[in-house]
Design an enzyme around this catalytic site. Structure first.
Site, PDB file in Angstrom:
ATOM      1  N   HIS A 136       0.859  -1.199   0.000  1.00  0.00           N
ATOM      2  CA  HIS A 136       0.000   0.000   0.000  1.00  0.00           C
ATOM      3  C   HIS A 136       0.890   1.243   0.000  1.00  0.00           C
ATOM      4  O   HIS A 136       1.707   1.444   0.894  1.00  0.00           O
ATOM      5  CB  HIS A 136      -0.874  -0.056   1.250  1.00  0.00           C
ATOM      6  CG  HIS A 136      -1.921   1.005   1.337  1.00  0.00           C
ATOM      7  ND1 HIS A 136      -1.635   2.290   1.725  1.00  0.00           N
ATOM      8  CD2 HIS A 136      -3.254   0.964   1.105  1.00  0.00           C
ATOM      9  CE1 HIS A 136      -2.765   2.999   1.729  1.00  0.00           C
ATOM     10  NE2 HIS A 136      -3.759   2.215   1.349  1.00  0.00           N
ATOM     11  N   GLU A 193      -4.167  -0.706  -3.515  1.00  0.00           N
ATOM     12  CA  GLU A 193      -3.671   0.684  -3.592  1.00  0.00           C
ATOM     13  C   GLU A 193      -2.142   0.712  -3.509  1.00  0.00           C
ATOM     14  O   GLU A 193      -1.544   1.499  -2.780  1.00  0.00           O
ATOM     15  CB  GLU A 193      -4.261   1.537  -2.453  1.00  0.00           C
ATOM     16  CG  GLU A 193      -5.780   1.479  -2.386  1.00  0.00           C
ATOM     17  CD  GLU A 193      -6.361   2.411  -1.327  1.00  0.00           C
ATOM     18  OE1 GLU A 193      -7.055   3.340  -1.702  1.00  0.00           O
ATOM     19  OE2 GLU A 193      -6.100   2.198  -0.134  1.00  0.00           O
ATOM     20  N   CYS A 205      -9.716  10.728   2.442  1.00  0.00           N
ATOM     21  CA  CYS A 205      -8.420  11.029   3.045  1.00  0.00           C
ATOM     22  C   CYS A 205      -7.663  12.139   2.305  1.00  0.00           C
ATOM     23  O   CYS A 205      -6.872  12.864   2.904  1.00  0.00           O
ATOM     24  CB  CYS A 205      -7.562   9.770   3.061  1.00  0.00           C
ATOM     25  SG  CYS A 205      -7.607   8.840   1.518  1.00  0.00           S
TER      26      CYS A 205
HETATM   27 ZN   LIG Z   1      -6.066   9.659   0.078  1.00  0.00          ZN
END
Ligand SMILES: [Zn+2]
Length: 627
Positions: free
Chosen positions: A244, A296, A395
């Site tokens: 990630h 991700e 985020c």
């Molecule tokens: Zn983000």
């Protein structure tokens, strides 16, 4: 006042957000818009989504599980917004941080625990899901907000709450406590920064425990593997960033902070080695990191697909945070080079021109124009063809907000020899007895004029970064004119007030080719201009020139022209192009060759400005015409 990241030692010393002020141009406009649009916008959305109400309900003892809103990490958005507000106030702006801080402080429990997702009747117990629960990750952001407040001269409810949370973490997860760690690194750098801000060594010790515990297969093996949370290999032994992307980069930031504060040169060298390999083989032209939607995550070396590029905005922010730390530690310009590339082509690209919509992923090739975004609804996914006003996982906007609010701190540094300017923006810089006034139209124009506004009567060195993309530049100082190469150039002398230095950077358009091992773009070309990556967006093209069947012709010159639709200084580029022959028999394969290209023109715009004019297709990399 002090800016983000304050190492007690290292090659260069950072300046405070009040010591380096952006006064006009590209970044000042974005910083201003961040304060007037993005920060209020994020504040509105944490209210609208109920994420802030979670804290109010918790303080009132009324936070039953069915009343809590948002994902398990939504508390962190309140903290990142608080950090953005703290920097915004620190640079002289205005933000309702006191109200936000009181709401957060009221929800903290005796003993320092603070999280709206766990520990109440009906909720899961505290620390019962460290793998996915993000409790320590959220503390990390709370602590960074508290550090921003301390660094900008305040001790208040927010700083007290952050310190109580950090003390709680040390008691709970210390050497004699729970031998575990969070699924999402973040708290490591926050604890080192709190140590720097307070001098309390147990925060540094706790950061070391968390960094040393990771990579020992403490977390469970999952579908994505332990690499997802960097628990597969200790960071000291890793070859490149993996898993990630945001987790990997936040962990690396914490490792650099720890290495610098403890004199652990081997740990610092390990992170530099991983940075080198990652930049050499796992980074997009935009500076974007993270090639895989699955997890991700970073891909393997040279696995850099354009249409499936993930390139999370937060990974861009984290990469700038890491590059900044490595620059301070080493003084090497390559780290400022990557920070510049990432700021202009990921961080700036993430946010719409009005500051109220955001990309989460930053693709390099949009095949389908998509549908217009509803500005009143959060978007449920990371991918989108346009920037979204907010997301269920949001985020990125608050991450960009805290970076832009503190961006002045990334412009220049000082050392015992003098002052170094790393990023070009019109700005006023003050470092000790030295004052500088910087004027530039960068990145649109290549001239940077630095005037001395205050100086001691002793000699000192003024250093200006000549970006790696420039190769060479012209430097005009009171001592004369010279050609200078990429790296730091400048002059040492007894400066007088009013002395000027001018750097002339060659910002004209240039063709860029990829390493041929990047299969996704082999034999393609892109166009860059100064620090800006360009792209072809469908709204600018002749409708008869579809972006999936066009090739660039490098044999004819690229023509610059103004782009008033996207800004008073913005520059578009017209590139000679040819249409590619396409299959017509229902089967997209056949004998090689035989195409009959038709000449046309392709208009390119700065990548960071794409998708501001309605749904569009877009591509950065272009096949080359063989005609
Ligand atoms: Zn983000």
């Amino acid at each position: 006042m002090i800016g983000p990241v304050r190492p007690s030692t290292g090659a260069l010393s950072p300046l405070g957000v009040d010591q380096a002020r952006l006064t006009g141009g590209f970044w000042a406009e974005r910083q201003e818009r961040n304060g007037t649009a993005t920060i209020p916008h994020a504040h509105e959305w944490i209210e609208r989504t109920g994420w802030l109400d979670n804290f109010r309900l918790a303080a009132a003892g009324e936070l039953a599980p069915h009343r809590r809103r948002g994902r398990e990490f939504s508390d962190s958005e309140i903290y990142k917004l608080a950090e953005a507000m703290a920097w915004e106030i620190g640079r002289g702006g205005d933000a309702p941080l006191d109200d936000l801080s009181m709401v957060v402080a009221a929800a903290q429990e005796p003993g320092g625990y603070l999280n709206t997702m766990f520990g109440r009747p009906g909720q899961r117990p505290r620390y019962s899901d460290l793998v996915w629960g993000h409790e320590l990750y959220c503390y990390g952001h709370l602590i960074q907000a508290g550090v921003a407040r301390l660094r900008t001269g305040f001790e208040d409810a927010l700083t007290a709450t952050a310190i109580r949370a950090a003390d709680h973490v040390c008691a709970e997860f210390g050497a004699a406590g729970r031998q575990f760690l969070c699924g999402h690194p973040e708290i490591e750098m926050a604890l080192v920064e709190l140590y720097r801000a307070t001098g309390t060594t147990r925060y540094l010790d706790q950061a070391r425990l968390f960094i040393d515990r990771r990579g020992q297969a403490t977390l469970p093996d999952i579908e994505l593997g332990r690499a997802y949370f960097q628990d597969d290999i200790p960071i000291r032994e890793r070859a490149a960033f993996a898993g990630h992307a945001v987790r990997a980069l936040y962990l690396a930031c914490g490792a650099v902070d720890l290495a610098v504060e403890t004199g652990d040169d081997k740990l610092l060298a390990a992170v530099v080695r991983q940075w080198e390999r990652t930049v050499a083989a796992r980074t997009y032209l935009t500076g974007g990191m993270g090639s895989r939607h699955e997890g991700e995550a970073f891909g393997d070396d040279f696995e850099l697909p354009t249409d499936r590029a993930y390139v999370e905005t937060c990974a861009g922010v984290a990469s700038v945070m890491l590059s900044w730390r490595l620059l301070l530690a080493t003084g090497e310009p390559r780290f400022a080079d990557l920070a510049e590339r990432t700021l202009y082509n990921v961080v700036a690209a993430s946010t719409s021109l009005d500051g109220r919509a955001f990309f989460y992923t930053n693709t390099l090739h949009q095949r389908v124009a998509g549908t217009p975004m509803d500005p009143s609804k959060p978007w449920p996914r990371a991918s989108s063809s346009e920037r979204a006003p907010w997301r269920d996982v949001s985020c990125c906007p608050t991450n960009v907000a805290r970076m832009l609010a503190s961006l002045g701190g990334y412009v220049a540094t000082a050392d015992s020899d003098g002052v170094q300017v790393h990023q070009y923006a019109s700005a006023k810089v003050r470092a000790g007895e030295t004052g500088l006034s910087i004027e530039t139209g960068y990145p649109w124009r290549g001239d940077v004029t630095v005037r001395v506004t205050a100086t001691s009567d002793r000699p000192w060195r003024l250093s200006l970064r000549v970006p790696g993309w420039a190769g060479e530049a012209t430097l005009v100082t009171p001592q004369g004119t010279e050609r200078v190469r990429s790296g730091y150039a400048g002059a040492t002398r007894t400066w007088r007030i009013g002395d000027q230095v001018r750097l002339e950077l060659p910002v004209g358009p240039r063709w860029t080719a990829p390493d041929q091992r990047i299969d996704a773009v082999r034999d393609c070309v892109a166009v860059e201009r100064g620090p800006l990556v360009y792209c072809a967006e469908s709204v600018d093209q002749d409708p008869a020139v579809p972006l999936d069947a066009v090739a660039a012709d490098r044999s004819a010159p690229v023509v610059e022209r103004p782009l008033p639709a996207l800004g008073p200084d913005a520059v578009a580029l017209d590139v000679p192009a040819a249409q590619l022959a396409v299959s017509a028999n229902g089967w997209p394969y056949g004998s090689p060759g035989g195409s009959e290209p038709e000449a046309s023109t392709l208009t390119l715009v700065p990548y960071h400005l794409w998708a501001n004019r309605g749904p569009a297709t877009m591509r950065v990399w272009l096949p080359q015409s063989r005609g």
